[in-house]
Design an enzyme around this catalytic site. Sequence first.
Site, short mmCIF file in Angstrom:
data_model
loop_
_atom_site.label_atom_id
_atom_site.label_comp_id
_atom_site.label_asym_id
_atom_site.label_seq_id
_atom_site.Cartn_x
_atom_site.Cartn_y
_atom_site.Cartn_z
N ARG A 27 31.72 30.38 -1.46
CA ARG A 27 32.87 30.62 -2.34
C ARG A 27 33.69 29.36 -2.61
NH1 ARG A 27 34.75 36.16 -2.69
NH2 ARG A 27 32.85 37.32 -3.06
N ARG A 31 39.52 31.26 -5.88
CA ARG A 31 40.96 31.40 -6.09
C ARG A 31 41.85 30.48 -5.26
NH1 ARG A 31 40.80 37.79 -5.55
NH2 ARG A 31 39.33 37.01 -4.02
N ARG A 40 40.36 30.79 -15.04
CA ARG A 40 40.17 32.25 -15.11
C ARG A 40 41.18 32.87 -16.07
NH1 ARG A 40 41.00 36.32 -10.16
NH2 ARG A 40 43.11 35.66 -10.63
N ASP A 77 28.14 36.21 -9.78
CA ASP A 77 28.40 37.19 -8.73
C ASP A 77 27.11 37.96 -8.45
OD1 ASP A 77 30.92 38.30 -7.25
OD2 ASP A 77 29.59 39.99 -7.63
N TYR A 154 26.77 48.52 -2.74
CA TYR A 154 27.74 48.62 -3.85
C TYR A 154 27.29 49.65 -4.88
CZ TYR A 154 30.15 44.56 -2.00
OH TYR A 154 30.86 43.71 -1.19
O1 CP3 Z 1 30.19 30.68 -3.64
C1 CP3 Z 1 30.53 30.39 -4.79
O2 CP3 Z 1 31.43 29.56 -5.06
C2 CP3 Z 1 29.76 31.01 -5.96
C3 CP3 Z 1 30.29 32.19 -6.51
C4 CP3 Z 1 30.17 33.55 -5.84
C5 CP3 Z 1 31.08 34.59 -6.13
N1 CP3 Z 1 30.64 35.72 -5.52
C6 CP3 Z 1 32.27 34.45 -6.97
C7 CP3 Z 1 33.35 35.44 -6.86
C8 CP3 Z 1 29.20 34.08 -4.98
C9 CP3 Z 1 28.02 33.39 -4.31
C10 CP3 Z 1 29.50 35.47 -4.80
C11 CP3 Z 1 28.69 36.39 -4.00
C12 CP3 Z 1 29.20 37.72 -3.67
N2 CP3 Z 1 29.88 38.58 -4.50
C13 CP3 Z 1 28.95 38.40 -2.47
C14 CP3 Z 1 28.13 37.88 -1.32
C15 CP3 Z 1 28.84 36.88 -0.52
C16 CP3 Z 1 29.99 37.42 0.28
O3 CP3 Z 1 31.12 37.02 -0.02
O4 CP3 Z 1 29.73 38.18 1.21
C17 CP3 Z 1 29.56 39.66 -2.55
C18 CP3 Z 1 29.58 40.74 -1.48
C19 CP3 Z 1 30.13 39.76 -3.85
C20 CP3 Z 1 30.84 40.93 -4.44
C21 CP3 Z 1 32.22 40.60 -4.79
N3 CP3 Z 1 32.59 39.81 -5.86
C22 CP3 Z 1 33.40 41.04 -4.15
C23 CP3 Z 1 33.43 41.94 -2.93
C24 CP3 Z 1 34.47 40.48 -4.83
C25 CP3 Z 1 35.93 40.71 -4.60
C26 CP3 Z 1 36.35 40.05 -3.34
C27 CP3 Z 1 37.40 39.03 -3.60
O5 CP3 Z 1 37.32 37.94 -3.00
O6 CP3 Z 1 38.30 39.35 -4.39
C28 CP3 Z 1 33.94 39.68 -5.88
C29 CP3 Z 1 34.70 38.85 -6.84
C30 CP3 Z 1 34.45 37.38 -6.82
N4 CP3 Z 1 33.22 36.81 -6.83
C31 CP3 Z 1 35.44 36.35 -6.86
C32 CP3 Z 1 34.74 35.13 -6.91
C33 CP3 Z 1 35.33 33.75 -7.04
C34 CP3 Z 1 36.94 36.57 -6.94
C35 CP3 Z 1 37.24 37.12 -8.28
C36 CP3 Z 1 38.50 36.61 -8.90
O7 CP3 Z 1 38.54 35.45 -9.36
O8 CP3 Z 1 39.44 37.40 -8.96
#
Ligand code: CP3
Length: 354
Positions: A27, A31, A40, A77, A154
């Site tokens: 990640r 944010r 964003r 994602d 999910y």
């Molecule tokens: O790592 C990176 O920088 C690459 C981008 C990336 C995102 N999601 C961006 C993201 C990667 C590799 C993921 C994978 C992901 N997404 C996983 C597996 C890794 C982990 O964290 O366990 C999972 C379970 C998801 C599903 C997901 N997407 C969730 C549960 C959420 C919300 C959680 C949160 O942090 O709010 C997301 C949204 C998400 N994916 C964000 C980002 C930067 C935040 C969204 C925002 O900008 O509001």
Amino acid sequence: MTPLKNDTFLRALLKQPVDYTPVWMMRQAGRYLPEYRATRARAGNFMGLCTSPAYATEVTMQPLERYPLDAAILFSDILTVPDAMGLGLYFAEGEGPKFERPLRDEAAIRALAVPHVEDKLQYVFDAVASIRQALDGRVPLIGFSGSPFTLACYMIEGGGSSDFRHVKAMMYGRPELLHHILETNARTVIDYLNAQIEAGAQAVQIFDTWGGVLTPGAYREFSLAYMQQIVAGLKREHEGRRVPVILFTKGGGQWLEAMAETGADALGLDWTTDIGDARRRVGDKVALQGNLDPNVLFGSPEGIEREAGRVLEAYGAGSGHVFNLGHGISQFVDPAHAGVLIDAVHRLSRPLHA
Ligand code: CP3
């Protein structure tokens, strides 16, 4: 294609000699960076970032402009895959991901099919190609997908969950239905990752965020077996180089020996396993990635250096370690603290590779 100027990350994944331990952060584009929040806002929302190759490239590059990271990761994602299968992904403000049509009845599950990824997910492959151009050989680009089981969590729960009630009800009540979903997911992920590799991803990571909620037997049957199927189906060489595969099961520390048997090049570790013990257990089979507790970044700069040093020392001398957090960086971390960590890893690891 421009030759890589820094291939330390790829070399470490293949246990080839390196000058220092490479580092990236799960990640890393997100944010905690004010520039991410600004982009964003311009894109409108999170999916607006993911579906636009120009925005996805911009936010992928942001952490690389700030820090001397050794790898970039595609901004996207894991849930774009079930979205491409027709489940209707949306992000409710402040609530995380949700699906309009979760898989709850047998008819919907039987109707689930492998989508044509080039039709439905072309925006991802365009983003990969665009990021490779922007990187211009600076560091390698990591592609990724969710594991079949994590995606199924999910898809069945319809969003995040704390007890996985619906998935486990299906697993213990109608296992053949869950196997149908997992089989469909595995075949889709193979196509999806191979297309990312064709588009320019130089390593791939499979995120099994929820495999750790399973019993040991269920982990093998419902998560690991399908990741193994994926590893066997991936293109392992592209542009004249091996494309390493990293498996990351959060909470999977007790199953590393079995994970190492899948043919993956590297295993990701969360912070609950000692990385030195892990190294002794897997031997020469795989490289290891991890495994700093992400919450260390809330401590002082001195604390961050000390804990980073502990992880490096625990792994010990020699190649085969990619430094990372044990899970994603929190949105509440001070960006300066991420910089302290990356510099500490580079500086403290040089003597381990002398
Ligand atoms: O790592 C990176 O920088 C690459 C981008 C990336 C995102 N999601 C961006 C993201 C990667 C590799 C993921 C994978 C992901 N997404 C996983 C597996 C890794 C982990 O964290 O366990 C999972 C379970 C998801 C599903 C997901 N997407 C969730 C549960 C959420 C919300 C959680 C949160 O942090 O709010 C997301 C949204 C998400 N994916 C964000 C980002 C930067 C935040 C969204 C925002 O900008 O509001």
